[in-house]
Write a protein that holds these residues in place. Structure first.
Motif, PDB file in Angstrom:
ATOM      1  N   ALA A 151      38.803 -26.356  44.572  1.00 52.34           N
ATOM      2  CA  ALA A 151      38.521 -24.955  44.250  1.00 52.34           C
ATOM      3  C   ALA A 151      38.114 -24.278  45.555  1.00 52.34           C
ATOM      4  O   ALA A 151      37.063 -24.584  46.116  1.00 52.34           O
ATOM      5  CB  ALA A 151      37.411 -24.851  43.213  1.00 52.34           C
ATOM      6  N   THR A 153      36.973 -21.476  46.150  1.00 53.10           N
ATOM      7  CA  THR A 153      35.735 -20.704  46.094  1.00 53.10           C
ATOM      8  C   THR A 153      34.498 -21.598  46.003  1.00 53.10           C
ATOM      9  O   THR A 153      33.375 -21.115  46.151  1.00 53.10           O
ATOM     10  CB  THR A 153      35.746 -19.752  44.873  1.00 53.10           C
ATOM     11  OG1 THR A 153      36.135 -20.506  43.726  1.00 53.10           O
ATOM     12  CG2 THR A 153      36.707 -18.598  45.063  1.00 53.10           C
ATOM     13  N   GLN A 173      53.221 -18.519  45.184  1.00 54.28           N
ATOM     14  CA  GLN A 173      53.206 -17.232  44.507  1.00 54.28           C
ATOM     15  C   GLN A 173      51.900 -16.514  44.829  1.00 54.28           C
ATOM     16  O   GLN A 173      50.916 -17.150  45.223  1.00 54.28           O
ATOM     17  CB  GLN A 173      53.338 -17.454  43.003  1.00 54.28           C
ATOM     18  CG  GLN A 173      54.672 -18.056  42.614  1.00 54.28           C
ATOM     19  CD  GLN A 173      54.617 -18.673  41.230  1.00 54.28           C
ATOM     20  OE1 GLN A 173      54.297 -19.838  41.064  1.00 54.28           O
ATOM     21  NE2 GLN A 173      54.924 -17.872  40.228  1.00 54.28           N
ATOM     22  N   GLY A 175      48.358 -14.719  44.202  1.00 58.83           N
ATOM     23  CA  GLY A 175      47.283 -14.947  43.252  1.00 58.83           C
ATOM     24  C   GLY A 175      46.856 -16.397  43.130  1.00 58.83           C
ATOM     25  O   GLY A 175      45.954 -16.722  42.355  1.00 58.83           O
ATOM     26  N   THR A 180      42.251 -16.993  50.084  1.00 63.25           N
ATOM     27  CA  THR A 180      40.885 -17.472  49.838  1.00 63.25           C
ATOM     28  C   THR A 180      40.662 -18.793  50.580  1.00 63.25           C
ATOM     29  O   THR A 180      39.590 -19.019  51.157  1.00 63.25           O
ATOM     30  CB  THR A 180      40.660 -17.651  48.327  1.00 63.25           C
ATOM     31  OG1 THR A 180      40.985 -16.421  47.662  1.00 63.25           O
ATOM     32  CG2 THR A 180      39.210 -18.002  48.025  1.00 63.25           C
ATOM     33  N   THR A 207      48.134  -9.827  51.231  1.00 70.40           N
ATOM     34  CA  THR A 207      48.755 -10.423  52.402  1.00 70.40           C
ATOM     35  C   THR A 207      50.165  -9.850  52.520  1.00 70.40           C
ATOM     36  O   THR A 207      51.010 -10.133  51.686  1.00 70.40           O
ATOM     37  CB  THR A 207      48.809 -11.949  52.225  1.00 70.40           C
ATOM     38  OG1 THR A 207      47.552 -12.385  51.702  1.00 70.40           O
ATOM     39  CG2 THR A 207      49.075 -12.639  53.543  1.00 70.40           C
TER      40      THR A 207
HETATM   41  N1  LIG Z   1      37.821 -19.236  40.095  1.00 73.57           N
HETATM   42  C1  LIG Z   1      38.496 -19.308  41.246  1.00 73.57           C
HETATM   43  N2  LIG Z   1      39.120 -18.220  41.718  1.00 73.57           N
HETATM   44  C2  LIG Z   1      39.785 -18.323  42.891  1.00 73.57           C
HETATM   45  C3  LIG Z   1      39.830 -19.546  43.621  1.00 73.57           C
HETATM   46  N3  LIG Z   1      40.579 -19.335  44.729  1.00 73.57           N
HETATM   47  C4  LIG Z   1      40.971 -18.048  44.695  1.00 73.57           C
HETATM   48  N4  LIG Z   1      40.491 -17.414  43.595  1.00 73.57           N
HETATM   49  C5  LIG Z   1      40.713 -16.013  43.204  1.00 73.57           C
HETATM   50  O1  LIG Z   1      42.092 -15.807  42.946  1.00 73.57           O
HETATM   51  C6  LIG Z   1      42.470 -14.476  43.344  1.00 73.57           C
HETATM   52  C7  LIG Z   1      43.675 -14.534  44.285  1.00 73.57           C
HETATM   53  O2  LIG Z   1      43.284 -15.130  45.490  1.00 73.57           O
HETATM   54  P1  LIG Z   1      44.057 -14.898  46.865  1.00 73.57           P
HETATM   55  O3  LIG Z   1      43.432 -15.765  47.870  1.00 73.57           O
HETATM   56  O4  LIG Z   1      44.172 -13.445  47.192  1.00 73.57           O
HETATM   57  O5  LIG Z   1      45.525 -15.428  46.487  1.00 73.57           O
HETATM   58  P2  LIG Z   1      46.867 -15.376  47.376  1.00 73.57           P
HETATM   59  O6  LIG Z   1      47.684 -14.246  46.816  1.00 73.57           O
HETATM   60  O7  LIG Z   1      47.529 -16.700  47.113  1.00 73.57           O
HETATM   61  O8  LIG Z   1      46.495 -15.185  48.796  1.00 73.57           O
HETATM   62  C8  LIG Z   1      41.250 -13.870  43.982  1.00 73.57           C
HETATM   63  O9  LIG Z   1      40.622 -13.039  43.042  1.00 73.57           O
HETATM   64  C9  LIG Z   1      40.365 -15.057  44.319  1.00 73.57           C
HETATM   65  O10 LIG Z   1      39.008 -14.750  44.326  1.00 73.57           O
HETATM   66  C10 LIG Z   1      39.141 -20.690  43.081  1.00 73.57           C
HETATM   67  O11 LIG Z   1      39.145 -21.798  43.632  1.00 73.57           O
HETATM   68  N5  LIG Z   1      38.506 -20.506  41.890  1.00 73.57           N
END
Ligand SMILES: Nc1nc2c(ncn2[C@@H]2O[C@H](COP(=O)(O)OP(=O)(O)O)[C@@H](O)[C@H]2O)c(=O)[nH]1
Ligand SMILES: [Mg+2]
Ligand SMILES: [Zn+2]
Length: 295
Positions: A151, A153, A173, A175, A180, A207
């Motif tokens: 995870a 986060t 994809q 999201g 993160t 991004t």
């Molecule tokens: N619960 C939870 N949410 C996460 C985790 N990693 C990312 N998120 C959430 O998923 C959403 C998309 O994350 P992002 O890093 O922008 O995804 P990207 O589009 O792949 O770059 C954000 O709201 C993040 O806070 C995680 O490990 N756990």
């Protein structure tokens, strides 16, 4: 043209947005650069030769030979994702649910470039979608595909040790949590991303371009924009067959040498599905992707 003496240097493309690039010169300076010719296609991670045309601007005079180039393509054009990558990390999650087809397409593109691959199942702190995601990853894991569960986060460190010595590309994809992960692993990445977005005139909140971050002298991490589809028009049928590792035992055993494993009689792959030795979903996934190839 202003009368600026031409000075040449080399560097690494650390951000690519359209035809606008940010190049980190070997002395650490970061310079806004444009390609010399309309045709030249530069990717994040490329090693390039730069001619400075102004104090704060350079022209990319040459792209140095690449050790790999990851790109997607349809019948008409290709979209470069990153150059000189040594490891492709496909990030998936249970929520939002990921597409098995997009995942497989990322893995195929990496396999064709003979790159190491790792699948990260992110967001394991959430129960929603976890069981379904695990069920869909089980098949790949059984085939020997390395899968890391974490995870971003909560604790991204399990990924850190897998990055040493590599230039790793995060794909998948949108999201799924790629950015993160980067923010958790690279101090100051968030601020750097905002700065680059301003410099390149791209959007701030998602991004929109590939960005390279240095982790150590011998390793780097590239974040890339989310993709909903991954065209593989540059992949041959043979390459596609071989990228499905579970097909290996049966390839070459069909009655027809050019068997498309579709409706032909005595197809070894369909035989393997019929006798329960090969997963029907895998053959269906192969057919779906094979049908999208030009030949
Ligand atoms: N619960 C939870 N949410 C996460 C985790 N990693 C990312 N998120 C959430 O998923 C959403 C998309 O994350 P992002 O890093 O922008 O995804 P990207 O589009 O792949 O770059 C954000 O709201 C993040 O806070 C995680 O490990 N756990
Ligand atoms: Mg992102
Ligand atoms: Zn066949």
């Amino acid at each position: 043209m202003p009368d600026v003496p031409v000075s040449r240097s080399s560097g690494t493309v650390v951000a690519a947005h359209g035809r606008h690039y940010l190049v980190e010169l070997d002395d650490g300076e970061r310079l806004d650069c444009f390609p010399r010719s309309k045709k030249s296609e530069v990717a994040c991670g490329d090693r390039v030769d730069i001619e400075r045309v102004a104090d704060d601007q350079g022209v990319i005079a040459a792209i140095q030979p690449r050790r790999s180039l990851l790109y997607r393509s349809d019948a008409f054009r290709q979209k470069l994702i990153a150059a000189n990558v040594t490891q492709v990390i496909v990030v998936v999650a249970g929520e939002p649910a990921f597409s098995s087809e997009v995942l497989m397409r990322c893995l195929i593109a990496a396999e064709v470039q003979e790159l190491a691959t790792l699948v990260v199942l992110n967001k394991v702190d959430l129960t929603a979608g976890r069981a379904a995601a695990e069920a869909r990853l089980a098949e790949l894991e059984a085939l020997g595909q390395p899968i890391l569960r974490l995870a971003a986060t909560v604790d991204a460190n399990p990924l850190r040790v897998r990055l040493a010595g590599h230039t790793s590309l995060l794909v998948g994809q949108s999201g799924m949590g790629k950015s993160t992960l980067v923010n958790a692993l690279v101090p100051g990445a968030d601020a750097a991303t905002r700065e680059i977005s301003t410099a390149l005139g791209s959007g701030r909140h998602t991004t929109t371009h590939a960005t390279l971050y240095r982790l150590a002298a011998d390793s780097a991490l590239i974040d890339s924009p989310g993709l909903q589809e991954f065209g593989l028009a540059h992949v041959s049928r043979g390459e596609l067959e071989h990228a499905f590792r579970d097909f290996h035992d049966w390839l070459g055993h069909c009655r027809f040498r050019d068997c498309r494993h579709d409706t032909e009689p005595d197809c070894a792959l369909r035989g393997a599905v019929a006798s329960g030795r090969l997963s029907a979903q895998r053959l269906t996934l192969f057919q779906t992707i094979a049908r999208s190839l030009p030949s």
